[in-house]
Every structure is written in structure tokens, then in C-alpha cells.
Write a protein that holds these residues in place. Structure first.
Motif, PDB file in Angstrom:
ATOM      1  N   ARG A   1     -11.089 -26.525 -43.669  1.00 51.46           N
ATOM      2  CA  ARG A   1     -11.012 -26.241 -42.233  1.00 51.46           C
ATOM      3  C   ARG A   1     -12.204 -25.363 -41.841  1.00 51.46           C
ATOM      4  N   VAL A   2     -12.979 -25.809 -40.865  1.00 50.39           N
ATOM      5  CA  VAL A   2     -14.150 -25.048 -40.441  1.00 50.39           C
ATOM      6  C   VAL A   2     -13.684 -23.770 -39.757  1.00 50.39           C
ATOM      7  N   PRO A   3     -14.129 -22.609 -40.239  1.00 52.16           N
ATOM      8  CA  PRO A   3     -13.676 -21.335 -39.656  1.00 52.16           C
ATOM      9  C   PRO A   3     -13.979 -21.226 -38.162  1.00 52.16           C
ATOM     10  N   HIS A   4     -13.050 -20.619 -37.438  1.00 54.61           N
ATOM     11  CA  HIS A   4     -13.199 -20.229 -36.031  1.00 54.61           C
ATOM     12  C   HIS A   4     -13.301 -21.424 -35.068  1.00 54.61           C
ATOM     13  N   THR A   5     -12.781 -22.592 -35.467  1.00 57.97           N
ATOM     14  CA  THR A   5     -12.803 -23.761 -34.565  1.00 57.97           C
ATOM     15  C   THR A   5     -11.412 -24.109 -34.047  1.00 57.97           C
ATOM     16  N   SER A   6     -10.420 -23.275 -34.334  1.00 62.18           N
ATOM     17  CA  SER A   6      -9.048 -23.613 -33.958  1.00 62.18           C
ATOM     18  C   SER A   6      -8.749 -23.247 -32.506  1.00 62.18           C
ATOM     19  N   SER A   7      -7.889 -24.037 -31.897  1.00 63.04           N
ATOM     20  CA  SER A   7      -7.410 -23.760 -30.538  1.00 63.04           C
ATOM     21  C   SER A   7      -6.073 -24.465 -30.337  1.00 63.04           C
ATOM     22  N   VAL A   8      -5.261 -23.921 -29.458  1.00 64.02           N
ATOM     23  CA  VAL A   8      -3.938 -24.482 -29.168  1.00 64.02           C
ATOM     24  C   VAL A   8      -3.962 -25.136 -27.798  1.00 64.02           C
ATOM     25  N   LYS A   9      -3.445 -26.356 -27.740  1.00 65.44           N
ATOM     26  CA  LYS A   9      -3.387 -27.097 -26.483  1.00 65.44           C
ATOM     27  C   LYS A   9      -2.064 -27.844 -26.398  1.00 65.44           C
ATOM     28  N   PRO A  10      -1.647 -28.197 -25.155  1.00 68.89           N
ATOM     29  CA  PRO A  10      -0.434 -29.012 -25.023  1.00 68.89           C
ATOM     30  C   PRO A  10      -0.598 -30.337 -25.761  1.00 68.89           C
ATOM     31  N   CYS A  11       0.469 -30.836 -26.287  1.00 64.81           N
ATOM     32  CA  CYS A  11       0.423 -32.116 -27.001  1.00 64.81           C
ATOM     33  C   CYS A  11      -0.009 -33.219 -26.043  1.00 64.81           C
ATOM     34  N   TYR A  12      -1.033 -33.970 -26.448  1.00 61.81           N
ATOM     35  CA  TYR A  12      -1.571 -35.005 -25.561  1.00 61.81           C
ATOM     36  C   TYR A  12      -0.721 -36.275 -25.545  1.00 61.81           C
ATOM     37  N   GLN A  13       0.147 -36.449 -26.531  1.00 61.29           N
ATOM     38  CA  GLN A  13       0.968 -37.664 -26.547  1.00 61.29           C
ATOM     39  C   GLN A  13       2.201 -37.535 -25.656  1.00 61.29           C
ATOM     40  N   CYS A  14       2.750 -36.321 -25.550  1.00 59.54           N
ATOM     41  CA  CYS A  14       3.934 -36.137 -24.699  1.00 59.54           C
ATOM     42  C   CYS A  14       3.629 -35.283 -23.476  1.00 59.54           C
ATOM     43  N   ARG A  15       2.324 -34.913 -23.327  1.00 52.58           N
ATOM     44  CA  ARG A  15       1.883 -34.069 -22.208  1.00 52.58           C
ATOM     45  C   ARG A  15       2.618 -32.732 -22.172  1.00 52.58           C
ATOM     46  N   GLY A  16       2.920 -32.222 -23.362  1.00 52.52           N
ATOM     47  CA  GLY A  16       3.548 -30.910 -23.461  1.00 52.52           C
ATOM     48  C   GLY A  16       5.032 -30.903 -23.189  1.00 52.52           C
TER      49      GLY A  16
END
Length: 367
Positions: free
Chosen positions: A165-180
Motif C-alpha cells: 500500500r503506497v503510504p499517505h494515499t488513503s481516503s474515505v469516500k461514500p460507496c460508489y455502488q450503493c451511493r452511500g
């Protein structure tokens, strides 16, 4: 009874249909050094920086010592044939035990091998269900370039794949398949919770009586969603959020080139692939150089072509970590013998003393 409409149940428009298998364009952040990523989890090759490409020295060669051709005795040749016959249930061992050798003719067979140990790197966006775990985002440090990511190196000349896992590339987003939402519309009942009865095909009756499957209603509870009209999102497992990050795939591969001059038309060259030889020349370095002054010119030519080809081919998209070239003397003896007044022959090859023959004196058959 009129056919019922399979979609005529309760419908919740707030439950979305299942989205695409990859994030839509613009969904993921742009990361410096990884701008070519499309967000579809497709690996993007990361060529090594120019200073990672080794530069060969001009007009440099490798010298090879002289070597003696190995000899196979009659006892060794006979033992090899007996071992070979023992694995053939239709062959009798009597001819191998009682044959009379007429000649043992050894051949000089050289096998040249060039190994180029390479490292290649590719990267792609990946994601996992977010359940509150630590998010290593850009706020925790500079994002390293693909070839700056530290990895644990395997032993040389071994094929290995490592995912980092490339360090410092993580982010949290709503699930794109169920739109959160954590759930998606059932595709079997289209979100209605009920489907056309498969027993009566929606008519409510069959053979002049009410359908027992749907009790005459023509529709049944959807067995896929159990009547809810939706199911848990398989991408986020109902947690509504995904943790996105860039994953680096590091591949170490031993690229091998082999060459044996084909000078024995009666012996199939592919047999040499599964036997060993006696290595009398081993040259290992970051870059190896063409063999020079060896008595077999075909080996010299193969070495020159192979070293040039590997450098051009593998330094473009991967990093050359080490090279090794060897020359082996692969034993090959043509044994001629007679049995019951007839002449036969076979080959003994490899340090394992394998046997190849197209004809053997006697064989038994089962009627």
C-alpha cells in the motif's frame, strides 16, 4: 384470471440500483506521481527512473576456461539402460543385461544460459470496506513516487510478487455502488419485493384450480431479497463507506534465455530441457558481458545476442537487478550395441544419465 404485473408491489425509490464495478470518473483524488490512474483498478506500469538503468561498458567481454568432454563407461551406460527399461512395463530387462557394446561415442554439448533478474512496478487504485480503521492520508506525509516505496527484496533469481500500500494515499469516500446507502435495489424483483409466480406464470391458477404456489395471487415473495426489495451492498458490505488507496505491485522475475547448438539430428533437443549439466563457467554481475574466445563460436554468438537483447528489452519497463550467465557441458553419449545378432543404439544424456531410444530388442504384449 388476468396475468398479474410482476412489478406491481411496493417500491422504495430511495434505494439505488447497483452502480458500476469501478468508481466513476472524477470520484477519486488526483495523486502526484500517479496521475495516469483512471480509478478502474487497472494496473499502470511504472517505468524506472533513468538513473536506475545500468549502462554497459563498451568492448568488454568475458573469458571462459577450457573444459574436458565427460566420458560414459560401459557399466554406466548399461545401468542407465536398465533403469530406463525398469520404468517400461512392456520391456524386458534381459537384453539390457546381456547386450554387447560395440561403441560408445561421446558428444560435446554446451548449454548457454543467461538469467536477468528484473524488478517491475505497477500501481492501481484499490479499496476496502471502511469500518473505522486508521486512514493514512496525505496529511501524514509526502506521498512517495512508485520507485521510492520501500519493499523487502527476495533472494536473487527467484520469481516473487509483493503488493504494498503506497503510504499517505488513503481516503474515505461514500460507496460508489450503493451511493452511500449500504443497500441496493434487488435486480430480480426490481425493488418490488414480489415476483411473478413461476408455477402458474402469473395466472393464479393451473389445471382448473387455484395455484398452490401463490394462493391465486399470481405473485410470490422474491426469494432473492425475501420480500424487502433490496439487498446489502456487496462492495461496502452495508457499511456505506469505502477506504480507497493506491496499491503498488512489485514483480521480481528471473528472465531466462537458453541456447544449445543443434548438431545431433537423431536426438530431440527438447530432451535437454529436463536434465542437468556440469556448469564450468559462471559469471554474475549487475551486467554481464558477451563470452569471448570460447571454442564454440555459436555459444559466443548466442551470448552476444542474448546480453544485448535482455538489456534493451528489460531495461525499458523494468529494473535490472542482477545478471548471471553460465555455460554447462551436458553429457551426451551415443551407445551402439548388438543383441541376438542385431544392431541397436540409444542415447545417454544429462548428469542424471537419462536414456532416449527409438527401438529396443524385445517387448512383450498382452493379448
Amino acid at each position: 384470471m388476468e396475468e398479474k404485473d410482476e412489478d406491481s408491489g411496493a417500491f422504495d425509490p430511495s434505494i439505488p440500483e447497483e452502480g458500476s464495478s469501478a468508481p466513476p470518473p472524477g470520484w477519486l483524488d488526483s495523486v502526484s506521481g500517479y496521475e495516469d490512474h483512471l480509478g478502474d483498478c487497472t494496473d499502470q506500469i511504472c517505468p524506472p527512473p533513468p538513473d536506475f538503468v545500468p549502462q554497459p561498458e563498451n568492448d568488454r567481454n568475458a573469458s571462459v576456461p577450457k573444459v574436458m568432454v565427460p566420458q560414459v563407461s560401459e557399466d554406466v551406460a548399461r545401468e542407465a539402460l536398465l533403469k530406463f527399461v525398469g520404468k517400461k512395463w512392456t520391456y524386458s530387462s534381459k537384453p539390457a543385461q546381456n547386450l554387447v557394446f560395440k561403441d560408445l561415442k561421446p558428444f560435446t554439448v554446451y548449454r548457454y544460459r543467461l538469467e536477468t533478474f528484473t524488478e517491475s512496478r505497477s500501481s492501481a487504485w484499490e479499496c476496502e470496506t471502511y469500518t473505522g480503521q486508521f486512514v493514512d492520508g496525505p496529511q501524514y506525509g509526502m506521498i512517495p513516487q512508485p520507485w521510492q516505496v520501500e519493499v523487502q527484496y527476495p533472494p536473487k533469481f527467484t520469481d516473487t510478487v509483493q503488493k504494498v500500500r503506497v503510504p499517505h494515499t488513503s481516503s474515505v469516500k461514500p460507496c460508489y455502488q450503493c451511493r452511500g446507502k449500504g443497500r441496493v435495489r434487488c435486480t430480480h424483483c426490481h425493488g418490488r419485493g414480489r415476483m411473478q409466480c413461476i408455477s402458474c406464470h402469473g395466472s393464479g391458477h393451473g389445471r382448473n384450480r387455484r395455484c398452490a404456489g401463490c394462493h391465486g395471487g399470481g405473485r410470490r415473495v422474491c426469494t432473492w431479497c425475501h420480500g424487502s426489495g433490496h439487498r446489502t451492498c456487496r462492495k461496502c458490505n452495508g457499511h456505506k463507506k469505502l477506504l480507497h488507496f493506491i496499491q503498488l505491485t512489485v514483480t521480481w522475475k528471473n528472465q531466462v534465455y537458453e541456447f544449445i547448438p543443434d548438431r545431433q539430428p537423431e536426438f530431440p533437443m527438447k530432451k535437454f530441457e529436463k536434465v542437468s549439466g556440469e556448469a564450468f563457467f559462471i559469471d554474475e554481475s549487475l551486467l554481464v558481458y558477451p563470452v569471448d574466445g570460447f571454442p564454440d563460436q555459436e555459444i559466443c554468438n548466442a551470448s552476444k545476442e542474448a546480453t544485448q537483447e535482455h538489456l534493451l528489452k528489460y531495461s525499458a519497463s523494468s529494473r535490472i537487478l542482477q545478471q548471471r550467465q553460465t555455460i554447462e557441458l551436458v553429457p551426451l553419449t551415443h551407445a551402439f550395441y548388438s543383441y541376438n545378432g542385431k544392431d541397436y543404439d540409444y542415447f545417454v544424456y544429462g548428469t542424471e544419465n537419462k536414456v532416449y531410444t527409438t527401438k529396443y530388442p524385445t517387448s512383450c504384449s498382452i493379448l
